[in-house]
Design an enzyme around this catalytic site. Structure first.
Site, PDB file in Angstrom:
ATOM      1  N   GLU A   1       0.825  -1.469  -0.233  1.00 46.62           N
ATOM      2  CA  GLU A   1      -0.236   0.195   0.316  1.00 46.62           C
ATOM      3  C   GLU A   1       0.777   1.466  -0.067  1.00 46.62           C
ATOM      4  OE1 GLU A   1      -3.588   1.777   2.734  1.00 46.62           O
ATOM      5  OE2 GLU A   1      -2.727  -0.195   3.508  1.00 46.62           O
TER       6      GLU A   1
ATOM      7  N   LYS B   1      -8.664   2.939  -2.966  1.00 49.10           N
ATOM      8  CA  LYS B   1      -9.625   1.966  -1.727  1.00 49.10           C
ATOM      9  C   LYS B   1     -10.678   2.373  -1.789  1.00 49.10           C
ATOM     10  CE  LYS B   1      -7.270   1.327   2.787  1.00 49.10           C
ATOM     11  NZ  LYS B   1      -6.441   1.523   3.355  1.00 49.10           N
TER      12      LYS B   1
ATOM     13  N   CYS C   1      -5.914  -3.186   1.472  1.00 44.69           N
ATOM     14  CA  CYS C   1      -5.724  -3.163   2.930  1.00 44.69           C
ATOM     15  C   CYS C   1      -7.014  -3.067   3.943  1.00 44.69           C
ATOM     16  CB  CYS C   1      -5.020  -2.127   3.672  1.00 44.69           C
ATOM     17  SG  CYS C   1      -4.483  -2.344   4.876  1.00 44.69           S
TER      18      CYS C   1
END
Length: 702
Positions: free
Chosen positions: A45, A114, A175
């Site tokens: 990330e 994200k 994540c």
């Protein structure tokens, strides 16, 4: 058509805003993945700017330099034959997103933002980013002119889409999405996505790896498919440590795992996966097929000229599929040693300083820190002997010797680690001997000094100004006098620690200074059982997120691993600050007596307060049941009230806690992890009255 594919996940030790270094490490990772035959390579990330840049994400420089780094990556020859997946922040239509940029040699296939931002505990992502909330929707994102000149693209797909090659379909999540209730991978899997990637920044916590691995295994066991997790390793330039352990799971089994703790800045982990195994596995689950048949379509970015698997029967035959393996789980004691060692090494080599300084008292806490530093030296020496040139170069820079040859951790320890026993007339012979014995075993440059003359000088000044002479309680003084006399000693040790740390390398004819290490554990910090601005005030604290119970277990582990049998005496000795007068040469003061609670009780209080979100009354109701075999309701009430009273009057100390490596879920660091006030009504009148009423009612029933 072939069905076997080689997939790569990369563990990187990135450094926030180190665009030059971050670029070099990504280039190295892509080259290694390509050499190993991977056709998809996943990087952790926010790999380009580093995670986390915190408020630097709001600066235009950060995004500008990220695009500049991306220009270099787009031109790599290796990406002609491999889909590359990197991370950076991108502003799209006036909003900033945490994004994945997925590309294939001078062509951006998809920018995938994200969709679930981490915003609790150690994370504040909603401060910097907006989560993408348009599920299964892709828009066009305008590229900077410098990128347009390379890719020939004016705009590129931006949003919640998936990539379809000649032979498979690939989806992304980032994540936090794998931890969220409505997991992205579920919908992607039902929609036919066979390979799911997760570029992660998953921080280390004691005993956490089991949970992370189980999430990946369960996701692929339930729905089938290949799941790629790429995680960072190293210090985040603050309190967080990332433990690496990138892995690949297929159909409920982990088939590839990177190292959980490593000093390598780049580690590439490869797995060969047969897509036909995924298809057969899925088709055999009737309920999954029924749900998949009605799942709404994802926008698909088609890459018709590219296949993930090599063509030709012979090429496919040569590829052997990766077999399931047992995940390598470390014990908590091993996790403490390895995580803190890596964190300290990163901090030391990046700080520009030349070593560490530790006030070594001979107790469990400071001895644990000394053992951790020795463990770091052992780990570093092994890495250098195994051919890690980056580690060797860092060692030589630290010791200021370009020809330095690594021989033993003890020798390196002597070069970069100074311990100091700061005695007073209240110190015992036993603790002095324990400190000296440990220092000799690990090889630290050990000093001994006495603080009595400095303490006496300060008290002389006070007496000259006020005409009063404070006394210890044992000598007839009041509680206020007794506490003040203890605090003077503790604070003098902090001042002397910094004097020695700043000048000792000058004395030894070496450049630089030493980082002062703190040694206050998470339980003492929670209770506030330390003097503000005493020797617990330091540059960094390796054990500030670790409980006393875990530290004792770690010391015993260290004793066996390194044959330091004298450490048993440290573990068995009652913890003491040694700030009050001795009683006929023997210690009269113990920590648990002073605190009014045991360290074991403190751990329970900490977990209930932080993890279970309990105030005084709810904590009491839980402990009445938990401790009913050993404590009456009124006794439980007294313990809870004493804890919250002590916590309240000392909460202000949390504002000055030395930055510590995060390792425990109930860490009280209010600068990042524990956002609570530091000024309370210490009487808690409403809450305590309710506790007393409840305890009284229970005892009447008995």
């Amino acid at each position: 058509m072939g069905s076997k594919v080689k997939l790569a996940v990369c563990t990187l030790n990135q450094w926030v805003l180190d665009f030059e270094g971050n670029l070099e490490r990504q280039i190295k990772a892509f080259k290694q993945a390509y050499e190993k035959g991977a056709t998809y390579c996943l990087i952790p990330e926010l790999s380009i700017p580093g995670y986390t840049c915190e408020d630097h994400f709001c600066e235009g420089d950060t995004e500008l330099h990220s695009w500049e780094v991306l220009e270099k990556l787009l031109l790599m020859e290796e990406s002609k034959h491999m889909i590359c997946d990197v991370g950076m922040s991108i502003i799209h239509r006036g909003s900033r997103y945490n994004c994945r940029v997925i590309y294939l040699y001078q062509r951006i296939l998809l920018i995938r933002p994200k969709m679930a931002c981490a915003n609790e505990g150690n994370y504040r992502e909603l401060r910097w980013f907006v989560p993408w909330q348009k599920k299964k929707t892709v828009e066009q994102c305008l590229l900077p002119k410098s990128i347009q000149n390379i890719t020939g693209q004016h705009t590129v797909p931006f949003g919640d889409g998936v990539i379809e090659t000649q032979d498979t379909c690939i989806g992304s999540e980032v994540c936090e999405e794998m931890w969220s209730a409505d997991c992205t991978n579920v919908h992607q899997s039902l929609n036919g996505v066979e390979i799911i990637t997760n570029a992660s920044g998953s921080h280390f916590n004691l005993r956490k790896l089991h949970v992370r691995a189980d999430i990946i295994k369960v996701a692929t066991a339930r729905l089938g498919g290949a799941y790629l997790l790429a995680n960072m390793v190293g210090c985040d330039s603050g309190r967080i440590f990332y433990d690496g352990c990138s892995m690949i799971a297929v159909n409920g089994e982990v088939v590839a795992q990177g190292l959980q703790f490593t000093l390598e800045e780049v580690e590439v982990t490869i797995a060969t996966v047969d897509l036909e195994d995924i298809r057969k596995y899925r088709a055999a689950i009737s309920s999954r097929s029924l749900q998949g048949a009605i799942e709404t379509e994802y926008p698909r970015i088609r890459v018709q000229e590219f296949a993930m698997s090599p063509s030709g029967v012979l090429s496919q035959f040569k590829l052997g599929c990766s077999s399931p393996l047992c995940v390598d789980y470390k014990t908590p004691e091993e996790e403490i040693e390895l995580s803190t060692a890596c964190w300290l090494w990163d901090y030391l080599r990046r700080s520009g300083q030349s070593g560490f300084f530790l006030p070594l008292s001979g107790g469990v806490d400071s001895s644990s820190v000394a053992c951790i530093v020795f463990g770091m030296c052992n780990m570093v020496c092994k890495a250098a002997k195994d051919g890690n040139q980056t580690v060797l170069n860092d060692i030589r820079r630290l010791v200021n010797d370009e020809s330095y040859a690594v021989t033993s951790p003890e020798k390196l320890c002597n070069e970069i680690f100074t311990t100091c026993y700061m005695a007073s007339k209240n110190s015992s012979v036993a603790t002095k001997q324990r400190a000296s014995s440990l220092a000799k075993r690990i090889g630290s440059n050990h000093l001994e000094l006495c603080i009595d003359t400095v303490v006496s000088a300060l008290l002389t000044v006070f007496t000259a100004v006020t005409g009063f002479i404070p006394k210890f309680k044992a000598h007839g003084g009041s509680n206020r006098e007794n506490l003040a006399l203890q605090n003077v000693q503790a604070r003098i040790r902090m001042v002397l620690a910094y004097v020695v740390a700043q000048l000792l390398q000058w004395v030894r004819g070496k450049p630089g200074g030493l980082l002062v290490l703190g040694s206050s554990n998470v339980d003492e910090s929670l209770r506030g059982y330390y003097t503000k601005y005493d020797c617990s005030s330091a540059d960094i604290n390796p054990i500030g997120g670790i409980s006393k119970t875990d530290l004792k277990s770690f010391i015993l582990h260290f004793t066996v691993k390194y044959s330091v049998h004298s450490l048993k005496e440290i573990v068995e000795a009652p913890p003491t600050a040694e700030l009050e007068p001795l009683n006929e040469g023997e210690i009269a003061q113990t920590d648990e007596h002073d605190m009014g609670m045991t360290y074991q009780e403190l751990s329970v209080f900490g977990k209930l307060r932080k993890v279970s979100l309990c105030g005084p009354y709810v904590m009491y109701t839980k402990l009445v049941h938990l401790w009913k075999a050993t404590c009456s309701p009124s006794k439980v009430a007294e313990k809870v009230k004493h804890f919250f009273y002590s916590y309240s009057i000392n909460r202000h100390k949390m504002t000055t806690l030395t930055p510590a490596m995060h390792a425990e879920s109930y860490g009280p660091d209010d600068n990042r992890h524990d956002l609570r006030p530091f000024l309370y009504n210490k009487k808690w009148t409403w809450q305590f009255r309710k506790i007393d009423e409840h305890a009284s009612q229970l005892e009447e029933l008995d």
